[in-house]
Design a protein around this motif. Structure first.
Motif, PDB file in Angstrom:
ATOM      1  N   LYS A   1       8.474  13.132  -2.386  1.00 27.12           N
ATOM      2  CA  LYS A   1       8.949  13.377  -1.691  1.00 27.12           C
ATOM      3  C   LYS A   1      10.849  13.893  -0.875  1.00 27.12           C
ATOM      4  CE  LYS A   1       5.733  11.484   1.933  1.00 27.12           C
ATOM      5  NZ  LYS A   1       5.231  12.022   2.783  1.00 27.12           N
TER       6      LYS A   1
ATOM      7  N   ASP B   1       1.116  -1.069  -0.415  1.00 24.59           N
ATOM      8  CA  ASP B   1       0.028  -0.060  -0.058  1.00 24.59           C
ATOM      9  C   ASP B   1       1.191   1.555  -0.101  1.00 24.59           C
ATOM     10  OD1 ASP B   1      -1.669   2.134   1.510  1.00 24.59           O
ATOM     11  OD2 ASP B   1      -3.120   0.584   0.486  1.00 24.59           O
ATOM     12  N   PRO B   2       0.863   2.580  -0.546  1.00 27.72           N
ATOM     13  CA  PRO B   2       1.042   3.435  -0.794  1.00 27.72           C
ATOM     14  C   PRO B   2       1.518   3.945   0.953  1.00 27.72           C
ATOM     15  CG  PRO B   2      -0.073   3.595  -2.657  1.00 27.72           C
ATOM     16  CD  PRO B   2      -1.071   2.604  -1.588  1.00 27.72           C
ATOM     17  N   SER B   3       1.153   3.719   2.283  1.00 27.13           N
ATOM     18  CA  SER B   3       0.800   4.633   3.227  1.00 27.13           C
ATOM     19  C   SER B   3       1.902   3.669   3.736  1.00 27.13           C
ATOM     20  CB  SER B   3       0.287   4.178   3.587  1.00 27.13           C
ATOM     21  OG  SER B   3      -0.836   2.166   4.563  1.00 27.13           O
ATOM     22  N   ASP B   4       2.638   2.671   3.290  1.00 22.45           N
ATOM     23  CA  ASP B   4       3.799   2.003   3.847  1.00 22.45           C
ATOM     24  C   ASP B   4       5.067   2.680   3.872  1.00 22.45           C
ATOM     25  OD1 ASP B   4       2.243  -0.531   4.254  1.00 22.45           O
ATOM     26  OD2 ASP B   4       3.090  -1.255   2.080  1.00 22.45           O
ATOM     27  N   LEU B   5       5.161   3.503   2.940  1.00 20.69           N
ATOM     28  CA  LEU B   5       6.226   4.778   3.049  1.00 20.69           C
ATOM     29  C   LEU B   5       6.895   5.576   4.175  1.00 20.69           C
ATOM     30  CD1 LEU B   5       8.258   6.055   1.157  1.00 20.69           C
ATOM     31  CD2 LEU B   5       6.634   7.752   0.596  1.00 20.69           C
ATOM     32  N   ASP B   6       5.681   5.542   4.910  1.00 20.24           N
ATOM     33  CA  ASP B   6       5.549   6.240   6.032  1.00 20.24           C
ATOM     34  C   ASP B   6       6.404   6.004   7.269  1.00 20.24           C
ATOM     35  OD1 ASP B   6       4.421   8.606   5.824  1.00 20.24           O
ATOM     36  OD2 ASP B   6       2.199   7.478   6.130  1.00 20.24           O
TER      37      ASP B   6
ATOM     38  N   SER C   1       3.448   9.066  -6.021  1.00 16.14           N
ATOM     39  CA  SER C   1       3.957  10.477  -5.273  1.00 16.14           C
ATOM     40  C   SER C   1       5.406  10.894  -4.264  1.00 16.14           C
ATOM     41  CB  SER C   1       3.601  10.506  -3.975  1.00 16.14           C
ATOM     42  OG  SER C   1       3.461   8.786  -2.906  1.00 16.14           O
TER      43      SER C   1
ATOM     44  N   ASP D   1      -3.284   0.710  -8.443  1.00 20.57           N
ATOM     45  CA  ASP D   1      -4.340  -0.158  -8.159  1.00 20.57           C
ATOM     46  C   ASP D   1      -5.267   0.205  -9.372  1.00 20.57           C
ATOM     47  OD1 ASP D   1      -5.992  -0.888  -6.544  1.00 20.57           O
ATOM     48  OD2 ASP D   1      -6.672   0.953  -5.296  1.00 20.57           O
TER      49      ASP D   1
END
Length: 123
Positions: A63, A25-30, A61, A54
């Motif tokens: 950073k 999931d993209p939230s794994d980056l955190d 994205s 997905d």
């Protein structure tokens, strides 16, 4: 998430640690960035890019983590170049005392990311 490849790259005494991860999931980056913060405590910047498909449209994205130039965008381009659609690419920079300038910084992050992606694809 799992780590797929890692490389160390040096430019004018600065060290760049690039890690490629396969993510769920993209939230794994955190979580990945938090781990890099602990692993590379001396690093001034942790730049990253995520590309996750997905459905028909990929989620993309990046950073820059206050780094000059556009290193996060360059890392996203590496993910696109290698068709990595469920991956995160993180590069941590330990400053070596010599300024590289915006273009040099972007190239160094890109080259480090390229090294990790190429190592993974060549397997």
């Amino acid at each position: 998430m799992r780590e797929c490849a890692a490389v160390k790259y040096e430019v004018k005494k600065s060290r760049f640690y690039a890690h490629l991860y396969e993510i769920d999931d993209p939230s794994d980056l955190d979580g990945i960035l938090a781990a890099h913060g602990k692993e590379y405590r001396n690093a001034a910047h942790h730049c990253a890019a995520v590309r996750f498909r997905d459905g028909a449209v990929p989620v993309e994205s990046f950073k820059n983590d206050r780094e000059v130039g556009h290193p996060g965008k360059a890392l996203l381009e590496v993910l696109k170049k290698y068709f990595l659609d469920s991956h995160a690419l993180v590069v941590s920079r330990v400053f070596g005392g010599i300024k590289l300038g915006p273009g040099g910084v972007t190239r160094a992050f890109r080259d480090a990311g390229e090294g990790a992606a190429a190592r993974y694809v060549e397997r």
